[in-house]
Design a protein around this motif. Structure first.
Motif, PDB file in Angstrom:
ATOM      1  N   SER A  46       0.842  -1.196   0.000  1.00  0.00           N
ATOM      2  CA  SER A  46       0.000   0.000   0.000  1.00  0.00           C
ATOM      3  C   SER A  46       0.878   1.248   0.000  1.00  0.00           C
ATOM      4  CB  SER A  46      -0.901   0.008   1.229  1.00  0.00           C
ATOM      5  OG  SER A  46      -1.794  -1.090   1.193  1.00  0.00           O
ATOM      6  N   GLU A 183      -7.855  -2.782  -7.728  1.00  0.00           N
ATOM      7  CA  GLU A 183      -8.090  -3.558  -6.506  1.00  0.00           C
ATOM      8  C   GLU A 183      -9.572  -3.917  -6.365  1.00  0.00           C
ATOM      9  OE1 GLU A 183      -6.075  -2.324  -2.986  1.00  0.00           O
ATOM     10  OE2 GLU A 183      -4.512  -1.286  -4.092  1.00  0.00           O
ATOM     11  N   SER A 186     -10.803  -5.444  -2.904  1.00  0.00           N
ATOM     12  CA  SER A 186     -10.311  -4.941  -1.617  1.00  0.00           C
ATOM     13  C   SER A 186     -11.431  -4.489  -0.687  1.00  0.00           C
ATOM     14  CB  SER A 186      -9.319  -3.792  -1.833  1.00  0.00           C
ATOM     15  OG  SER A 186      -9.964  -2.683  -2.415  1.00  0.00           O
ATOM     16  N   HIS A 215      -4.128  -7.107  -4.563  1.00  0.00           N
ATOM     17  CA  HIS A 215      -3.406  -7.682  -3.429  1.00  0.00           C
ATOM     18  C   HIS A 215      -3.564  -9.198  -3.390  1.00  0.00           C
ATOM     19  CE1 HIS A 215      -2.054  -4.031  -1.467  1.00  0.00           C
ATOM     20  NE2 HIS A 215      -3.265  -3.505  -1.579  1.00  0.00           N
TER      21      HIS A 215
END
Length: 261
Positions: A46, A183, A186, A215
């Motif tokens: 991040s 993402e 997320s 991720h």
């Protein structure tokens, strides 16, 4: 990374992108290419600049330096008198954005419109498709993502995973040349992640060109044919999934992947 001279086989080329917010340099000179049919995953901790880089592709964030090629079209930017960066050719930007499908973290569906109304809005307003044509195609896409039975529901009646699948269908409704995923899992509860990843995997198997900020390391390893690891606003390492995930050379990437070992 050296920019290729032949642009015909490249869906996306990013050349020397820099971006700063105030005194914080987020991107410090990123370059990469994606051929038609490539699935490119961008990974990193991040704050490494992944989402900013993705948004620079369609100028949702306008780069301070560098340019973006979408096919043979080139997006460039310049500074206004007050220093604000803007796209150099707004009409070209509008044309290019219509060819890029963007899926955000937080769905961004219109809450006052039904699922099918969310999906048909772009084709009707931007591509001037008739409502009947747009609706027929929207129902096809909703069936593709497993949500044809929710066509008349409102976003508030859907789970997070369902909303994200609607967002994917909405992006696909424009028949984009490239899909950009920021993402996409997320904001989801763990049990909903799989249903979204299954749709993305299906798109990859169809040969769609996709750039995915994620991720989900195992998924990126399996679905991509190229990966970039970002660290401190730079491309720390890039290569095939086998090279990046299985044989990392940089110390920082080795540390980042340690939990997977």
């Amino acid at each position: 990374m050296t920019a290729p001279t032949d642009t015909t086989t490249y869906a996306v080329q990013v050349h020397n992108i820099h971006k700063a917010f105030a005194d914080h340099k987020v991107l410090k000179g990123i370059s990469f290419q994606a051929q038609q049919g490539d699935v490119l995953s961008i990974i990193g901790a991040s704050g490494s600049g992944k989402s900013t880089l993705l948004r620079c592709i369609n100028h949702l964030v306008v780069p301070d330096q560098g340019d973006v090629h979408i096919g043979n079209d080139i997006l460039r930017s310049h500074a206004k008198r007050d220093g604000t960066m803007v796209s150099s050719d707004p009409k070209l930007l509008e044309h290019v954005r219509a060819r890029l499908g963007m899926v955000f973290q937080n769905f961004n569906l219109w809450s006052h419109r039904t699922v099918v109304q969310n999906v048909i809005e772009g084709p009707i307003q931007v591509k001037r498709v008739t409502k009947a044509e747009a609706t027929a195609y929207a129902l096809h896409l909703l069936d593709k993502v497993g949500l044809a039975h929710k066509a008349d529901a409102y976003p508030s009646e859907l789970s997070g995973g369902q909303q994200q699948r609607v967002a994917i269908a909405r992006a696909l409704a424009m028949d984009p040349e490239v899909m950009l995923f920021d993402e996409p899992t997320s904001a989801l509860d763990p049990e909903m992640v799989g249903e979204v990843l299954r749709v993305i995997r299906q798109l990859a198997e169809e040969g769609r060109t996709m750039i995915l900020v994620t991720h989900e390391m195992q998924f990126a390893r399996e679905v991509s044919n190229h990966a970039i690891f970002m660290h401190n606003g730079l491309c720390e390492e890039s290569g095939t999934p086998a090279e990046v995930f299985d044989h990392p050379t940089s110390t920082r990437l080795q540390q980042f992947l340690q939990p997977l070992a």
